[in-house]
Design a protein around this motif. Structure first.
Motif, PDB file in Angstrom:
ATOM      1  N   ALA A 199       0.830  -1.208   0.000  1.00 20.89           N
ATOM      2  CA  ALA A 199       0.000   0.000   0.000  1.00 20.89           C
ATOM      3  C   ALA A 199       0.864   1.258   0.000  1.00 20.89           C
ATOM      4  CB  ALA A 199      -0.921  -0.014   1.219  1.00 20.89           C
ATOM      5  N   ALA A 200       1.928   1.254   0.807  1.00 18.13           N
ATOM      6  CA  ALA A 200       2.803   2.422   0.872  1.00 18.13           C
ATOM      7  C   ALA A 200       3.504   2.658  -0.463  1.00 18.13           C
ATOM      8  CB  ALA A 200       3.828   2.240   1.983  1.00 18.13           C
ATOM      9  N   LEU A 201       3.979   1.589  -1.114  1.00 16.66           N
ATOM     10  CA  LEU A 201       4.667   1.728  -2.396  1.00 16.66           C
ATOM     11  C   LEU A 201       3.713   2.210  -3.486  1.00 16.66           C
ATOM     12  CD1 LEU A 201       6.964  -1.436  -2.379  1.00 16.66           C
ATOM     13  CD2 LEU A 201       7.640   0.939  -2.061  1.00 16.66           C
ATOM     14  N   ARG A 202       2.491   1.696  -3.490  1.00 13.52           N
ATOM     15  CA  ARG A 202       1.510   2.155  -4.481  1.00 13.52           C
ATOM     16  C   ARG A 202       1.216   3.640  -4.284  1.00 13.52           C
ATOM     17  NH1 ARG A 202      -3.929  -0.504  -5.511  1.00 13.52           N
ATOM     18  NH2 ARG A 202      -3.642   0.536  -7.508  1.00 13.52           N
ATOM     19  N   GLY A 203       1.013   4.031  -3.035  1.00 14.70           N
ATOM     20  CA  GLY A 203       0.748   5.444  -2.767  1.00 14.70           C
ATOM     21  C   GLY A 203       1.904   6.335  -3.160  1.00 14.70           C
ATOM     22  N   ALA A 204       3.131   5.872  -2.871  1.00 16.54           N
ATOM     23  CA  ALA A 204       4.309   6.660  -3.225  1.00 16.54           C
ATOM     24  C   ALA A 204       4.416   6.831  -4.736  1.00 16.54           C
ATOM     25  CB  ALA A 204       5.561   5.981  -2.682  1.00 16.54           C
ATOM     26  N   GLY A 205       4.115   5.772  -5.486  1.00 15.40           N
ATOM     27  CA  GLY A 205       4.192   5.868  -6.941  1.00 15.40           C
ATOM     28  C   GLY A 205       3.237   6.906  -7.496  1.00 15.40           C
ATOM     29  N   LEU A 206       2.010   6.921  -7.009  1.00 13.96           N
ATOM     30  CA  LEU A 206       1.025   7.882  -7.496  1.00 13.96           C
ATOM     31  C   LEU A 206       1.383   9.302  -7.082  1.00 13.96           C
ATOM     32  CD1 LEU A 206      -1.654   8.227  -9.015  1.00 13.96           C
ATOM     33  CD2 LEU A 206      -2.825   7.976  -6.817  1.00 13.96           C
ATOM     34  N   VAL A 207       1.801   9.469  -5.825  1.00 13.84           N
ATOM     35  CA  VAL A 207       2.126  10.808  -5.327  1.00 13.84           C
ATOM     36  C   VAL A 207       3.345  11.374  -6.053  1.00 13.84           C
ATOM     37  CG1 VAL A 207       2.959  12.104  -3.330  1.00 13.84           C
ATOM     38  CG2 VAL A 207       1.078  10.475  -3.068  1.00 13.84           C
ATOM     39  N   LEU A 208       4.410  10.581  -6.168  1.00  8.88           N
ATOM     40  CA  LEU A 208       5.627  11.074  -6.813  1.00  8.88           C
ATOM     41  C   LEU A 208       5.406  11.357  -8.288  1.00  8.88           C
ATOM     42  CD1 LEU A 208       8.267   8.744  -5.111  1.00  8.88           C
ATOM     43  CD2 LEU A 208       7.908  11.186  -4.706  1.00  8.88           C
TER      44      LEU A 208
END
Length: 557
Positions: free
Chosen positions: A294-303
Motif C-alpha cells: 500500500a505504501a509503495l503504491r501510494g508513493a508511486g502515485l504521489v511522486l
C-alpha cells in the motif's frame, strides 16, 4: 539509391560524433594549429588536473546524474507497477505525456520560479511563516545539486514512462500478475518479482540515455545548478567561450574527462545491474508476499503526480510572469496584468522563432527522408534491424554532448569550415535522427504488408506503393515523428551555441542567456515561446490527419 540510405544515415548520425571526438583528442594533447598550438603536449591535461574545482565539478556531475536517473526510474517503476491499467494511471499518463515535448530549459525555468526563495511556494508559505521578505536559503543553485536533480527528474519521468509503456506489452504483465496474485503475492511485490526484471531489460538503453544526459546537461545546469564550482559540463562550455584560445585546449581535456566519467558511470551502472539482479533473485526466492504494498503504491502515485505538477504549475507561473505588472513579495498574485513584456520582446521572439523553425524544419526533413528510406530498404530486403544497429541508433544519445561538440567546433575551425546555419543543422541532425527513427520504426513495421501485395497485383511498383499507399496510410505516425524531431531540435542548446558560434540565435539560446539576469518577465516570454514552438508541431500532427481523413477513417491503417 535506396540501398545506400542506411549507410548514409549512419554517416549523417555518427560522422559528426567521430569528427568531434577527434577534434577533442588533438587539442587535449596540445595540438590546435588554427589557434597557433602545435602538439603533442601534456600541458592541457596537466592544467585540468591542477584546476582546484575538478574534483567537486566531477562529483557534482556524477551524483546529480546518477541521482536523477535512480529517482526517475524508481518513480516510473512504482507508478507503472502500482497503477497500470487503472483509471488513476490513465489520468497520470494523460498528465505526463504532453510534458515530454516541453523543452528542458523551459521546465527548468518553471521549476526555478516555483521553488526559489521568492518563488510561488515561498509566497504561499509566507503568511504562515511570517516572512515579509524571501528567506535567506539557497534553493536554486544549491551546492549539492538537489534543484538540478529535481529539474532532471521532472523531465525524465515522462520520457521513461513512455519507454516503459511501449515495452510493457512485450512482458505480458497480466498473465504474470495473475499467477503471482494466485500465489498470494501483493500487487507491488508480485510486479517487482515477475514483471519488472523483464521490463527493465527492454528499457535498459533509454535508462542509459537518461544517465548520460543527466551527467552532462548544460542548459538545466545553468538554470538550476550550482555555480562555485559548476558541473563539469558547464565549466567546459565556459572554457570554450573564453577569449583566451589556450582555454580551448583545457576545454578539450575537460571534454575527454567528461567522456571518461560518463563511460565509468555506465560501466558501474551495468555492474550494479548484476548485483541488483542477484539480490533480487534471492529476494524473489525468499517467498515474501506483501512488502509494504500500500505504501509503495501510494508513493508511486504521489511522486508521479508531483513530477507532472511541478512542470505544469511551473509553466503556468511562467505564463503569469510574462504578463505580470507589479508583483511584490509576498503577494501571491500580481497587482495587474499587462502585455508590455510581450510587446517589448516581440521582435526578438519573432527572430528567434524564425531561426528555431528554420533549423528544426531542415533537420527534421532530412531525418524523415533518411528514416523512411532506411525503413523502406529494410522492408524490401525483408530483414529487420538487428540489436547492433539499435545500439548505433542510441550511440549519439549515449555520448555526452560536451564530449564531442567542443571538439566538433575545433574540428570545423581547423578544417577552415565556416560556422553558421549549415553546421548547426548538421549538429541538430545527430540528435533529431535517432528520435525520429525510434518514433517511426514501430508503426512502419506494424503496417499490414498485404496492402503492398494488393498494390503490386494492381501493377504498382515499390516506389508507387510507397508514395500512393503506405505514406498516406501512415500520415499520422509520420507527422508524429516529425513533431518529435522538431521538439528535439527546438530544445537543443549546446549544439546551437557551440557550432553556431553565436551567429544562430534560437529561442532556446536566447532563453538560457537570460538565466544570468533577473528579468523574470523576459524569461517568462522566451520560455513560453520556446514551449509553444515545441508543442505546436504535435497539435498539427493531431489536426492534419483528422482533417485529411475525416471521411476516410480506414486510411488510418
Amino acid at each position: 539509391m535506396i540501398r545506400a540510405l542506411p549507410a548514409l544515415t549512419l554517416c549523417a548520425m555518427l560522422g559528426p560524433v567521430a569528427a568531434g571526438l577527434w577534434g577533442a583528442v588533438l587539442p587535449a594533447l596540445g595540438h590546435l594549429p588554427a589557434a597557433g598550438f602545435e602538439g603533442p603536449s601534456g600541458a592541457a591535461i596537466g592544467r585540468l588536473a591542477a584546476w582546484p574545482g575538478l574534483f567537486e565539478a566531477s562529483r557534482l556531475s556524477v551524483t546529480t546524474g546518477v541521482g536523477a536517473t535512480l529517482a526517475s526510474l524508481g518513480i516510473v517503476a512504482l507508478a507503472v507497477g502500482g497503477w497500470s491499467g487503472t483509471r488513476a494511471f490513465a489520468w497520470l499518463q494523460r498528465l505526463l505525456s504532453p510534458l515530454l515535448s516541453v523543452p528542458h530549459a523551459a521546465a527548468a525555468f518553471g521549476l526555478a520560479f516555483l521553488i526559489a526563495p521568492s518563488g510561488w511556494l515561498a509566497r504561499i508559505a509566507a503568511p504562515l511563516a511570517g516572512w515579509e521578505r524571501p528567506p535567506d536559503v539557497l534553493v536554486v543553485g544549491d551546492p549539492w545539486g538537489l534543484a538540478l536533480m529535481a529539474g532532471m527528474v521532472a523531465k525524465e519521468v515522462p520520457f521513461l514512462l513512455l519507454m516503459a509503456l511501449a515495452a510493457l506489452p512485450q512482458t505480458r504483465p497480466r498473465r504474470s500478475l495473475l499467477v503471482a496474485r494466485s500465489l498470494g503475492y501483493g500487487r507491488m511485490t508480485g510486479w517487482f518479482k515477475t514483471v519488472f526484471p523483464a521490463l527493465y531489460a527492454q528499457i535498459r538503453l533509454p535508462v542509459y540515455v537518461v544517465l548520460a544526459y543527466s551527467m552532462s546537461v548544460v542548459d538545466v545546469a545553468l538554470i538550476l545548478g550550482p555555480t562555485t564550482p559548476p558541473t563539469l559540463s558547464v565549466q567546459i562550455v565556459r572554457w570554450m567561450g573564453d577569449p583566451d584560445l589556450s582555454q580551448r585546449l583545457l576545454a578539450s581535456a575537460g571534454a575527454i574527462w567528461q567522456l571518461l566519467l560518463v563511460g565509468m558511470a555506465l560501466a558501474l551502472w551495468r555492474a550494479g545491474e548484476g548485483a541488483v539482479a542477484r539480490a533480487g533473485r534471492a529476494w524473489a526466492e525468499g517467498g515474501g508476499r506483501r512488502a509494504a504494498d500500500a505504501a509503495l503504491r501510494g508513493a508511486g502515485l504521489v511522486l508521479g503526480t508531483v513530477a507532472a505538477a511541478s512542470v505544469t504549475v511551473g509553466l503556468a507561473i511562467l505564463a503569469l510572469w510574462s504578463v505580470a505588472g507589479l508583483w511584490s513579495y509576498p503577494d501571491l498574485w500580481p497587482e495587474g496584468l499587462t502585455g508590455r513584456s510581450w510587446a517589448r520582446h516581440a521582435d526578438g521572439v519573432a527572430a528567434g522563432a524564425r531561426q528555431t523553425f528554420l533549423v528544426a524544419a531542415i533537420a527534421t526533413a532530412i531525418a524523415l527522408a533518411l528514416t523512411i528510406g532506411c525503413l523502406e530498404a529494410e522492408h524490401r530486403r525483408g530483414r529487420a534491424m538487428g540489436a547492433g544497429a539499435a545500439w548505433l541508433l542510441y550511440l549519439p544519445l549515449l555520448m555526452p554532448q560536451t564530449a564531442f561538440l567542443p571538439g566538433l567546433q575545433s574540428f570545423l575551425l581547423s578544417a577552415g569550415a565556416d560556422i553558421g546555419l549549415g553546421p548547426v543543422v548538421a549538429a541538430h541532425l545527430v540528435f533529431v535522427l535517432p528520435y525520429v527513427f525510434l518514433s517511426l520504426g514501430d508503426p512502419w513495421r506494424a503496417w499490414d504488408a498485404r496492402y503492398a501485395t494488393v498494390a503490386a497485383a494492381l501493377g504498382a511498383g515499390p516506389g508507387r506503393t510507397l508514395w500512393a499507399v503506405r505514406l498516406p496510410m501512415l500520415m499520422g505516425p509520420v507527422l508524429t515523428a516529425a513533431a518529435v524531431g522538431v521538439a528535439v531540435s527546438v530544445g537543443q542548446y549546446l549544439p546551437t551555441l557551440l557550432i553556431g558560434g553565436g551567429r544562430v540565435a534560437t529561442l532556446t539560446t536566447e532563453a538560457v542567456a537570460l538565466a544570468s539576469g533577473g528579468d523574470r518577465r523576459a524569461i517568462g516570454v522566451y520560455a513560453l515561446a520556446q514551449t509553444a514552438a515545441a508543442l505546436l508541431p504535435f497539435a498539427l500532427a493531431l489536426l492534419v490527419p483528422a482533417i485529411a481523413f475525416r471521411n476516410r477513417r480506414g486510411l488510418h491503417g
